[in-house]
Design a protein around this motif. Sequence first.
Motif, PDB file in Angstrom:
ATOM      1  N   SER A  28       0.880  -6.373   7.802  1.00  0.00           N
ATOM      2  CA  SER A  28      -0.313  -6.251   6.960  1.00  0.00           C
ATOM      3  C   SER A  28      -0.951  -4.875   7.030  1.00  0.00           C
ATOM      4  N   GLN A  76      -0.482  -5.105   1.174  1.00  0.00           N
ATOM      5  CA  GLN A  76      -1.883  -4.786   0.930  1.00  0.00           C
ATOM      6  C   GLN A  76      -2.718  -6.060   0.993  1.00  0.00           C
ATOM      7  N   THR A  86      -3.501 -11.287  -0.185  1.00  0.00           N
ATOM      8  CA  THR A  86      -2.745 -10.265  -0.891  1.00  0.00           C
ATOM      9  C   THR A  86      -3.139 -10.263  -2.367  1.00  0.00           C
ATOM     10  N   SER A  87      -2.409  -9.475  -3.163  1.00  0.00           N
ATOM     11  CA  SER A  87      -2.677  -9.428  -4.599  1.00  0.00           C
ATOM     12  C   SER A  87      -2.311 -10.735  -5.290  1.00  0.00           C
ATOM     13  N   ASP A 111      -6.875  -7.839   1.529  1.00  0.00           N
ATOM     14  CA  ASP A 111      -8.311  -7.600   1.503  1.00  0.00           C
ATOM     15  C   ASP A 111      -8.897  -7.983   2.859  1.00  0.00           C
ATOM     16  N   ASP A 142       0.839  -1.195   0.000  1.00  0.00           N
ATOM     17  CA  ASP A 142       0.000   0.000   0.000  1.00  0.00           C
ATOM     18  C   ASP A 142       0.872   1.244   0.000  1.00  0.00           C
TER      19      ASP A 142
END
Length: 488
Positions: free
Chosen positions: A320, A301, A308-309, A303, A295
């Motif tokens: 986190s 980053q 993560t992505s 959710d 981020d």
Amino acid sequence: MTAASAAPLDVDLLVIGGGTAGLVAAKTAARFGVSTLLVEAHRMGGDCLYTGCVPSKSLIAAADVAARARDGARLGVHVDGVRVDFGAVMQHVHAAIHEIEPADSAEVVEATGARVIMGRARFTGPRSAEVAPVDGAAPLAVRFRQAIIATGSAPEVPDLPGIDDVAVLTSDDVWDLTEQPERLAVLGAGAIGSELSQAFARLGTRVSLVQRNTRVLPKEDPDASTLVAAAMVRDGIDVRVSTTVERVERSGDAGAGILHLSDGSAVPFDRLLVALGRSPRLEGLDVEAAGVALDERGYVQVDTSLRTSNRRIWSAGDVSGLPQFTHIAGVNGSLAATNAALGLRRRVDAAAVPRVTFTHPEVAAVGLAPADAEAENCHVVEVQHAHTDRAIAEGDVAGFARIVVDRKGRVRGAVIVGPRAGESIGEAALAVRQGIRTSDIASTTHPYPTYSDALWNAAIADVRVRLESGSIAPVIRLLARWRRVTTR
């Protein structure tokens, strides 16, 4: 044999980091029967055990004894010649660490079925990593089906003119002190800065606390900040708010110097402690190779399910970017492991996250803040400790309990300030989490006399108002009149 030529180790779950989040994650997954590898670069247990919760609360305990001894005269107990043996205090601190240390050991983790390697991990792809053991053994290639990043965070040191000329202390290494500083300057009045400032002051150090914000504990209830600041002043702390450091000047040995402040004043110190925030520990992990996005602050980053992505990689704990508390790290470590190992999509519960600052008085809070109550169509009920019998009996009435209640009588938040506030906030956290009403709390028998009476009486006060002015009030009055007539 090198990692490139060796057959890679296949695991269901790779956990990177052996702090609270990583420990809980690895043990949780292993108990599910999932092949789990935990990699830790330094020492098992993480910041909470070695530089955070355990040492700070041990130091605070010693400081509290010293303060109570000096203050005993107000209760008719006179203690003369209170003497602090700082070396013995630090021995107590380290003894507490060593007592708890075995519970976080590699042996305990491996007893659940996980494997532990002391080493440094780095991602080499979306599903692969390399682990370099700290004992110098050949690097090990690892192929994983899922992974959890739990590498934690580290204290930040600001880039101030002259600060590199002095030996700066942080919450990582303040525990290495063997001699008590005569004068300690502390930068930052958040939870860490406030706790350590007060602890050292109560042990006899002359403390100057510098805070750029307008108040100490700026993220807490303003009235809580006022009470804590007043207690700090009583403990002899020179509290400087709305003030910044323009430069640091070394004076004498490497630890001593002078702070030159924005208001034109100067603060001499023997040691300088910086508590101005933390940053994620990601150095050498090469998250880019795994396709893990960060981020804007540099944290991993995630959710709401901590994914993560990279759909195969999760993250928990400080790294986190979520609230940096040990209890959150533990809960989220379990959540991430459950989601990764079982394919579930459990979500982070951000509404009922309790927090405690262990100053005197303690400050505890959970859920919706009183300042935000009106915007959420809620109201606030308060009971001061001046009306709480246990506080009166102990002669320590600086504090209060506030609960935020919605129109249905459900507890949405709470703030408790006073002795053992951290022990009382659990009931409020449960109420927020489960949507418990004030009538449920009021009708539950509480032990007397305790500091939790304040929270209980706040719930009772809310119920009383509802009975006297709500829709049920006419019914109650009618029943009272009927009873009066039928019993003549």
